[in-house]
Design a protein around this motif. Structure first.
Motif, PDB file in Angstrom:
ATOM      1  N   LEU A   1       0.833  -1.206   0.000  1.00  0.00           N
ATOM      2  CA  LEU A   1       0.000   0.000   0.000  1.00  0.00           C
ATOM      3  C   LEU A   1       0.868   1.257   0.000  1.00  0.00           C
ATOM      4  O   LEU A   1       0.596   2.207  -0.741  1.00  0.00           O
ATOM      5  CB  LEU A   1      -0.950   0.014   1.207  1.00  0.00           C
ATOM      6  CG  LEU A   1      -1.829   1.269   1.256  1.00  0.00           C
ATOM      7  CD1 LEU A   1      -2.877   1.255   0.140  1.00  0.00           C
ATOM      8  CD2 LEU A   1      -2.514   1.414   2.612  1.00  0.00           C
ATOM      9  N   ALA A   2       1.906   1.259   0.837  1.00  0.00           N
ATOM     10  CA  ALA A   2       2.792   2.430   0.890  1.00  0.00           C
ATOM     11  C   ALA A   2       3.401   2.674  -0.492  1.00  0.00           C
ATOM     12  O   ALA A   2       3.486   3.817  -0.956  1.00  0.00           O
ATOM     13  CB  ALA A   2       3.878   2.218   1.941  1.00  0.00           C
ATOM     14  N   SER A   3       3.792   1.602  -1.152  1.00  0.00           N
ATOM     15  CA  SER A   3       4.378   1.737  -2.486  1.00  0.00           C
ATOM     16  C   SER A   3       3.340   2.291  -3.470  1.00  0.00           C
ATOM     17  O   SER A   3       3.632   3.190  -4.260  1.00  0.00           O
ATOM     18  CB  SER A   3       4.904   0.359  -2.912  1.00  0.00           C
ATOM     19  OG  SER A   3       5.257   0.359  -4.243  1.00  0.00           O
ATOM     20  N   TYR A   4       2.125   1.758  -3.407  1.00  0.00           N
ATOM     21  CA  TYR A   4       1.041   2.237  -4.290  1.00  0.00           C
ATOM     22  C   TYR A   4       0.799   3.735  -4.078  1.00  0.00           C
ATOM     23  O   TYR A   4       0.595   4.484  -5.015  1.00  0.00           O
ATOM     24  CB  TYR A   4      -0.234   1.449  -4.000  1.00  0.00           C
ATOM     25  CG  TYR A   4      -1.387   1.772  -4.925  1.00  0.00           C
ATOM     26  CD1 TYR A   4      -1.632   0.990  -6.054  1.00  0.00           C
ATOM     27  CD2 TYR A   4      -2.230   2.856  -4.677  1.00  0.00           C
ATOM     28  CE1 TYR A   4      -2.686   1.288  -6.911  1.00  0.00           C
ATOM     29  CE2 TYR A   4      -3.275   3.160  -5.523  1.00  0.00           C
ATOM     30  CZ  TYR A   4      -3.508   2.368  -6.635  1.00  0.00           C
ATOM     31  OH  TYR A   4      -4.548   2.667  -7.487  1.00  0.00           O
ATOM     32  N   LEU A   5       0.811   4.147  -2.798  1.00  0.00           N
ATOM     33  CA  LEU A   5       0.515   5.546  -2.462  1.00  0.00           C
ATOM     34  C   LEU A   5       1.757   6.435  -2.561  1.00  0.00           C
ATOM     35  O   LEU A   5       1.684   7.624  -2.263  1.00  0.00           O
ATOM     36  CB  LEU A   5      -0.060   5.630  -1.036  1.00  0.00           C
ATOM     37  CG  LEU A   5      -1.413   4.948  -0.808  1.00  0.00           C
ATOM     38  CD1 LEU A   5      -1.786   4.976   0.674  1.00  0.00           C
ATOM     39  CD2 LEU A   5      -2.505   5.616  -1.644  1.00  0.00           C
ATOM     40  N   LYS A   6       2.875   5.850  -2.920  1.00  0.00           N
ATOM     41  CA  LYS A   6       4.153   6.571  -3.037  1.00  0.00           C
ATOM     42  C   LYS A   6       4.559   7.203  -1.707  1.00  0.00           C
ATOM     43  O   LYS A   6       5.039   8.339  -1.644  1.00  0.00           O
ATOM     44  CB  LYS A   6       4.085   7.651  -4.133  1.00  0.00           C
ATOM     45  CG  LYS A   6       3.567   7.144  -5.475  1.00  0.00           C
ATOM     46  CD  LYS A   6       4.699   7.030  -6.486  1.00  0.00           C
ATOM     47  CE  LYS A   6       4.281   6.524  -7.848  1.00  0.00           C
ATOM     48  NZ  LYS A   6       3.812   5.139  -7.904  1.00  0.00           N
ATOM     49  N   ILE A   7       4.324   6.474  -0.637  1.00  0.00           N
ATOM     50  CA  ILE A   7       4.755   6.930   0.687  1.00  0.00           C
ATOM     51  C   ILE A   7       6.066   6.208   1.000  1.00  0.00           C
ATOM     52  O   ILE A   7       6.075   4.978   1.105  1.00  0.00           O
ATOM     53  CB  ILE A   7       3.702   6.582   1.771  1.00  0.00           C
ATOM     54  CG1 ILE A   7       2.401   7.326   1.498  1.00  0.00           C
ATOM     55  CG2 ILE A   7       4.227   6.886   3.162  1.00  0.00           C
ATOM     56  CD1 ILE A   7       1.263   6.983   2.462  1.00  0.00           C
ATOM     57  N   PRO A   8       7.169   6.940   1.148  1.00  0.00           N
ATOM     58  CA  PRO A   8       8.431   6.253   1.442  1.00  0.00           C
ATOM     59  C   PRO A   8       8.387   5.645   2.846  1.00  0.00           C
ATOM     60  O   PRO A   8       7.948   6.287   3.791  1.00  0.00           O
ATOM     61  CB  PRO A   8       9.485   7.373   1.389  1.00  0.00           C
ATOM     62  CG  PRO A   8       8.773   8.605   0.927  1.00  0.00           C
ATOM     63  CD  PRO A   8       7.302   8.400   1.071  1.00  0.00           C
ATOM     64  N   LEU A   9       8.810   4.403   2.943  1.00  0.00           N
ATOM     65  CA  LEU A   9       8.831   3.713   4.240  1.00  0.00           C
ATOM     66  C   LEU A   9      10.220   3.131   4.436  1.00  0.00           C
ATOM     67  O   LEU A   9      10.659   2.293   3.653  1.00  0.00           O
ATOM     68  CB  LEU A   9       7.865   2.523   4.237  1.00  0.00           C
ATOM     69  CG  LEU A   9       6.421   2.668   4.653  1.00  0.00           C
ATOM     70  CD1 LEU A   9       5.792   1.299   4.839  1.00  0.00           C
ATOM     71  CD2 LEU A   9       6.267   3.504   5.914  1.00  0.00           C
ATOM     72  N   GLU A  10      10.870   3.554   5.469  1.00  0.00           N
ATOM     73  CA  GLU A  10      12.122   2.890   5.833  1.00  0.00           C
ATOM     74  C   GLU A  10      11.717   1.511   6.376  1.00  0.00           C
ATOM     75  O   GLU A  10      10.677   1.403   7.040  1.00  0.00           O
ATOM     76  CB  GLU A  10      12.799   3.728   6.916  1.00  0.00           C
ATOM     77  CG  GLU A  10      14.222   3.378   7.212  1.00  0.00           C
ATOM     78  CD  GLU A  10      14.698   4.159   8.440  1.00  0.00           C
ATOM     79  OE1 GLU A  10      15.533   3.622   9.153  1.00  0.00           O
ATOM     80  OE2 GLU A  10      14.176   5.283   8.682  1.00  0.00           O
ATOM     81  N   PHE A  11      12.504   0.478   6.110  1.00  0.00           N
ATOM     82  CA  PHE A  11      12.083  -0.857   6.558  1.00  0.00           C
ATOM     83  C   PHE A  11      13.114  -1.473   7.485  1.00  0.00           C
ATOM     84  O   PHE A  11      14.306  -1.432   7.214  1.00  0.00           O
ATOM     85  CB  PHE A  11      11.876  -1.779   5.354  1.00  0.00           C
ATOM     86  CG  PHE A  11      11.330  -3.129   5.754  1.00  0.00           C
ATOM     87  CD1 PHE A  11      10.028  -3.260   6.209  1.00  0.00           C
ATOM     88  CD2 PHE A  11      12.137  -4.260   5.712  1.00  0.00           C
ATOM     89  CE1 PHE A  11       9.525  -4.501   6.613  1.00  0.00           C
ATOM     90  CE2 PHE A  11      11.648  -5.502   6.108  1.00  0.00           C
ATOM     91  CZ  PHE A  11      10.334  -5.617   6.559  1.00  0.00           C
ATOM     92  N   GLU A  12      12.632  -2.023   8.589  1.00  0.00           N
ATOM     93  CA  GLU A  12      13.542  -2.779   9.471  1.00  0.00           C
ATOM     94  C   GLU A  12      13.029  -4.208   9.616  1.00  0.00           C
ATOM     95  O   GLU A  12      11.895  -4.448  10.028  1.00  0.00           O
ATOM     96  CB  GLU A  12      13.668  -2.109  10.842  1.00  0.00           C
ATOM     97  CG  GLU A  12      14.703  -2.846  11.699  1.00  0.00           C
ATOM     98  CD  GLU A  12      15.202  -2.047  12.880  1.00  0.00           C
ATOM     99  OE1 GLU A  12      15.352  -0.799  12.766  1.00  0.00           O
ATOM    100  OE2 GLU A  12      15.431  -2.661  13.937  1.00  0.00           O
TER     101      GLU A  12
END
Ligand SMILES: N[C@@H](CCC(=O)N[C@@H](CS)C(=O)NCC(=O)O)C(=O)O
Length: 210
Positions: free
Chosen positions: A18-29
């Protein structure tokens, strides 16, 4: 924003998609569930229930994947989560059904019994749990299949965050031996949703796959 998660878990994957679809950058751990990282004091300070995923937006920490979907989709106006009260309640209804019945009673027990146990090597599937999961799967899938004969997506004819939630466990349908065969409308809908590039962009690497 930062997401703590386990990439192969549907709960983590749908949030990243969803974050990718909405173009929301998410740092991932990466939280290594196989090594018990979810039970460390540092992780329990983020989520006292000891489960992934967890979103951190500054000091705000949010766990429960469907709550995270709603939060991300509320950041900016998006047709995936319209602001109208009835449209939102309709989506919440399907997220609640996902949590209680589709994921909770049908898909996730089958993923655990038929797939996770094999991958993690913790013994054979429990036949009674599989039978119960299959029964729940048929019950919910039949209802969904009939619904999807009349409309393109879970809530209506437009994609919403409910599609992300309901589709996510089906990425493991084969390994989890989910009895999808009789449900052609459900399979066609899953094809539509899973062909969105955001799933491929956030797909777990083989080394992390459950
Ligand atoms: N209802 C929760 C379920 C979260 C959940 O069960 N996460 C699993 C991975 S799919 C987990 O972290 N399990 C670790 C454990 O139970 O020790 C959500 O939707 O976020």
């Amino acid at each position: 924003m930062k997401l703590y998660g386990f990439p192969a878990s549907p709960n983590t994957w749908k949030v990243r998609a969803l974050a990718s679809y909405l173009k929301i950058p998410l740092e991932f751990e990466f939280v290594d569930l196989l090594q018990g990282a979810q039970r460390t004091p540092a992780f329990l300070a983020l989520n006292p229930t000891g489960r992934t995923p967890v979103l951190a937006d500054g000091d705000f920490k949010l766990w429960e994947s469907d709550a995270i979907l709603q939060y991300l989709a509320s950041k900016n106006a998006t047709p995936l989560y319209p602001s109208d009260a009835q449209a939102r309640a309709d989506i919440t209804r399907w997220l609640s059904w996902d949590l209680a019945h589709w994921g909770g009673q049908a898909c996730l027990p089958l993923i655990f019994e038929n797939l996770v146990k094999k991958v993690v090597n913790i013994g054979p599937a429990d036949a009674a749990a599989v039978a119960k999961g299959n029964e729940a799967f048929h019950k919910e899938a039949k209802m969904l299949d009939e619904r999807l004969a009349k409309q393109k997506y879970i809530v209506g004819d437009a994609l919403t965050i409910a599609d992300f939630a309901v589709a996510a466990p089906l990425f493991h349908a084969k390994g989890a031996e989910m009895p999808l065969g009789p449900y052609g409308n459900l399979r066609a809908w899953f094809e539509r949703v899973s062909s969105l590039p955001c799933w491929g962009e956030t797909a777990p690497q083989m080394s992390e796959a459950a």
